[in-house]
Design an enzyme around this catalytic site. Structure first.
Site, mmCIF file in Angstrom:
data_model
loop_
_atom_site.group_PDB
_atom_site.id
_atom_site.type_symbol
_atom_site.label_atom_id
_atom_site.label_comp_id
_atom_site.label_asym_id
_atom_site.label_seq_id
_atom_site.Cartn_x
_atom_site.Cartn_y
_atom_site.Cartn_z
ATOM 1 N N TYR A 1 0.866 -1.192 0.000
ATOM 2 C CA TYR A 1 0.000 0.000 0.000
ATOM 3 C C TYR A 1 0.899 1.237 0.000
ATOM 4 O O TYR A 1 1.456 1.638 1.021
ATOM 5 C CB TYR A 1 -0.945 0.030 1.206
ATOM 6 C CG TYR A 1 -1.822 -1.196 1.358
ATOM 7 C CD1 TYR A 1 -2.067 -2.063 0.288
ATOM 8 C CD2 TYR A 1 -2.410 -1.502 2.575
ATOM 9 C CE1 TYR A 1 -2.866 -3.190 0.446
ATOM 10 C CE2 TYR A 1 -3.220 -2.622 2.737
ATOM 11 C CZ TYR A 1 -3.426 -3.459 1.671
ATOM 12 O OH TYR A 1 -4.214 -4.578 1.842
ATOM 13 N N GLN B 1 -6.722 -14.069 5.763
ATOM 14 C CA GLN B 1 -7.445 -12.914 5.216
ATOM 15 C C GLN B 1 -7.642 -13.142 3.724
ATOM 16 O O GLN B 1 -6.677 -13.303 2.979
ATOM 17 C CB GLN B 1 -6.653 -11.617 5.441
ATOM 18 C CG GLN B 1 -7.408 -10.401 4.910
ATOM 19 C CD GLN B 1 -6.687 -9.069 5.098
ATOM 20 O OE1 GLN B 1 -6.588 -8.277 4.172
ATOM 21 N NE2 GLN B 1 -6.181 -8.836 6.299
ATOM 22 N N PHE C 1 -12.556 -6.605 1.307
ATOM 23 C CA PHE C 1 -13.656 -6.103 0.457
ATOM 24 C C PHE C 1 -15.025 -6.418 1.064
ATOM 25 O O PHE C 1 -15.950 -6.803 0.348
ATOM 26 C CB PHE C 1 -13.599 -6.707 -0.958
ATOM 27 C CG PHE C 1 -12.439 -6.267 -1.793
ATOM 28 C CD1 PHE C 1 -11.809 -5.054 -1.571
ATOM 29 C CD2 PHE C 1 -11.975 -7.065 -2.838
ATOM 30 C CE1 PHE C 1 -10.735 -4.641 -2.348
ATOM 31 C CE2 PHE C 1 -10.907 -6.672 -3.627
ATOM 32 C CZ PHE C 1 -10.282 -5.459 -3.377
HETATM 33 P P1 NAP Z 1 -14.363 -2.307 1.448
HETATM 34 O O1 NAP Z 1 -14.181 -2.276 2.910
HETATM 35 O O2 NAP Z 1 -15.249 -3.310 0.845
HETATM 36 O O3 NAP Z 1 -14.847 -0.880 0.959
HETATM 37 C C1 NAP Z 1 -14.343 0.299 1.547
HETATM 38 C C2 NAP Z 1 -15.031 1.492 0.928
HETATM 39 O O4 NAP Z 1 -16.393 1.487 1.275
HETATM 40 C C3 NAP Z 1 -14.497 2.777 1.493
HETATM 41 O O5 NAP Z 1 -13.328 3.167 0.829
HETATM 42 C C4 NAP Z 1 -15.657 3.720 1.273
HETATM 43 O O6 NAP Z 1 -15.640 4.127 -0.108
HETATM 44 C C5 NAP Z 1 -16.839 2.812 1.516
HETATM 45 N N1 NAP Z 1 -17.305 2.849 2.910
HETATM 46 C C6 NAP Z 1 -16.620 2.674 4.045
HETATM 47 N N2 NAP Z 1 -17.417 2.792 5.117
HETATM 48 C C7 NAP Z 1 -18.643 3.021 4.648
HETATM 49 C C8 NAP Z 1 -19.895 3.247 5.247
HETATM 50 N N3 NAP Z 1 -20.061 3.235 6.580
HETATM 51 N N4 NAP Z 1 -20.970 3.466 4.470
HETATM 52 C C9 NAP Z 1 -20.847 3.481 3.144
HETATM 53 N N5 NAP Z 1 -19.667 3.277 2.495
HETATM 54 C C10 NAP Z 1 -18.589 3.055 3.248
HETATM 55 O O7 NAP Z 1 -13.046 -2.499 0.647
HETATM 56 P P2 NAP Z 1 -11.545 -2.071 0.839
HETATM 57 O O8 NAP Z 1 -11.359 -0.838 1.606
HETATM 58 O O9 NAP Z 1 -10.982 -2.089 -0.522
HETATM 59 O O10 NAP Z 1 -10.964 -3.306 1.641
HETATM 60 C C11 NAP Z 1 -10.875 -3.270 3.058
HETATM 61 C C12 NAP Z 1 -9.468 -3.490 3.500
HETATM 62 O O11 NAP Z 1 -9.094 -4.822 3.176
HETATM 63 C C13 NAP Z 1 -8.405 -2.634 2.847
HETATM 64 O O12 NAP Z 1 -8.273 -1.362 3.429
HETATM 65 C C14 NAP Z 1 -7.193 -3.477 3.037
HETATM 66 O O13 NAP Z 1 -6.622 -3.197 4.298
HETATM 67 C C15 NAP Z 1 -7.721 -4.885 2.956
HETATM 68 N N6 NAP Z 1 -7.470 -5.557 1.649
HETATM 69 C C16 NAP Z 1 -6.661 -6.628 1.635
HETATM 70 C C17 NAP Z 1 -6.406 -7.312 0.470
HETATM 71 C C18 NAP Z 1 -5.506 -8.513 0.500
HETATM 72 O O14 NAP Z 1 -5.037 -8.972 -0.554
HETATM 73 N N7 NAP Z 1 -5.252 -9.080 1.651
HETATM 74 C C19 NAP Z 1 -6.973 -6.897 -0.727
HETATM 75 C C20 NAP Z 1 -7.815 -5.791 -0.692
HETATM 76 C C21 NAP Z 1 -8.071 -5.133 0.497
HETATM 77 P P3 NAP Z 1 -16.064 5.602 -0.602
HETATM 78 O O15 NAP Z 1 -15.666 6.557 0.471
HETATM 79 O O16 NAP Z 1 -15.302 5.796 -1.875
HETATM 80 O O17 NAP Z 1 -17.538 5.505 -0.827
#
Ligand code: NAP
Length: 308
Positions: free
Chosen positions: A58, A175, A204
């Site tokens: 990241y 994860q 996600f």
């Molecule tokens: P997510 O949690 O599915 O989506 C996050 C997005 O949802 C935020 O950026 C925001 O987007 C929106 N959001 C957050 N809270 C909200 C709420 N209360 N109400 C409405 N919308 C909301 O996906 P992600 O952030 O991509 O993934 C989560 C975490 O997983 C990452 O930060 C990372 O640490 C980890 N990850 C790990 C891998 C891996 O390979 N291990 C891969 C991907 C991710 P907006 O502000 O743009 O609307």
């Protein structure tokens, strides 16, 4: 406050953690504001969100550096469970590398960037093709015995890779992607993690915001989401229809769509903690409301059914 154990480790966390890939993750999101990212971390720590999920990739590097700065500034090292990940080899087009020597060097580099002498949870971010997974995890076990890491995770591992990784019972956390639109792990992986005292942390969870209840058919995306099939054409519209069905249940309960969805995951066996991503401090506070959502059996079944 509620707290939940990570696998067989000595670590306990607030089940609502923070996904920090939008903190300094310039390679994932264009135009990220670093000060906003640091404020996200401060808000999390000051409000009892202690599991902070980051990775070498990241930024690359920048997310770990910013998190390290904020933790130091607040003097909060012992309040935070830092989870980070490594495997991408920058000298080989960022291909995954799980060799013991590479992972050990990755941990040293992460410790430096985070300005700490231990990492609470260290994950192998992606499997490589060649390293036997019990050898890769064996390297992390050595680091754990030396006190450099406190628990062991793997990420994006298949069922077979997970079994090999956990041959000696050392894996605390898996994860992988899991959300209401992608329920593949329910078939084999979740039964395995539940039976082996491994915490499963879904990434996600909100499908990059799609299940958050804020987007409409007119919302446009300028980042990696525009390439995700779930955000395209008919499929996107169909997903929004399902979100509207969820909204009916949420309205009836007087809660928000995002919290209903997040609370549903916590009802799954071995899903002990979540790491919704946040770009703004308000989102961190907002997601904590998930802990107030109580679902009964009928509601759990209905939500599952909408997305079956
Ligand atoms: P997510 O949690 O599915 O989506 C996050 C997005 O949802 C935020 O950026 C925001 O987007 C929106 N959001 C957050 N809270 C909200 C709420 N209360 N109400 C409405 N919308 C909301 O996906 P992600 O952030 O991509 O993934 C989560 C975490 O997983 C990452 O930060 C990372 O640490 C980890 N990850 C790990 C891998 C891996 O390979 N291990 C891969 C991907 C991710 P907006 O502000 O743009 O609307």
């Amino acid at each position: 406050t509620t707290s939940t154990q990570l696998g067989k480790s000595e670590l306990y966390v607030n089940p609502i953690g923070l996904g920090a890939n939008a903190v300094g993750g310039h390679n994932l999101y264009p135009n990220l504001d670093e000060e906003a990212g640091k404020e996200v971390i401060r808000t999390a720590i000051q409000n009892g969100v202690n599991l902070i999920d980051t990775a070498f990739i990241y930024g690359p590097r920048r997310s770990e550096e910013l998190i390290g700065q904020v933790i130091k500034e607040l003097g909060a090292r012992n309040q935070v469970v830092i989870a980070t990940k490594g495997a991408h080899d920058e000298n080989n087009n960022y291909a995954p590398n799980n060799s013991p020597s590479f992972l050990k060097q990755q941990v040293e580099d992460s410790l430096n960037r985070l300005q700490t002498d231990y990492i609470d949870l260290y994950y192998i971010h992606f499997p490589d093709e060649n390293t036997p997974k019990d050898e890769a995890v064996g390297a992390l076990k050595e680091l754990k015995d030396q006190g450099k890491i406190r628990s062991i995770g793997v990420s994006n591992f298949s069922m077979e890779q997970l079994k090999q990784a956990n041959k000696d019972g050392y894996v605390d956390v898996l994860q992988s992607e899991y959300n209401l639109l992608n329920r593949e792990v329910e078939r084999e992986i979740l039964p395995y993690t539940a039976a082996n005292q491994i915490t499963f942390i879904p990434y996600f969870p909100l499908v990059s915001g799609l299940l958050g209840g804020k987007y409409t058919k007119d919302t446009r995306f300028d980042d990696f989401r525009k390439d995700n099939p779930e955000f395209q054409g008919e499929r996107y519209l169909h997903n929004l229809e399902k979100v509207e069905q969820i909204r009916k249940i949420a309205d009836h309960k007087g809660v928000e769509v995002a919290h209903l969805v997040l609370a549903w995951y916590l009802t799954r066996d071995s899903v002990d903690a979540l790491i919704p991503g946040a770009k703004r401090p308000e989102q961190v506070l907002n997601n904590l409301k998930t802990l107030e959502v109580k679902l009964n059996e009928a509601e759990i079944a209905e939500i599952g059914h909408i997305f079956s």
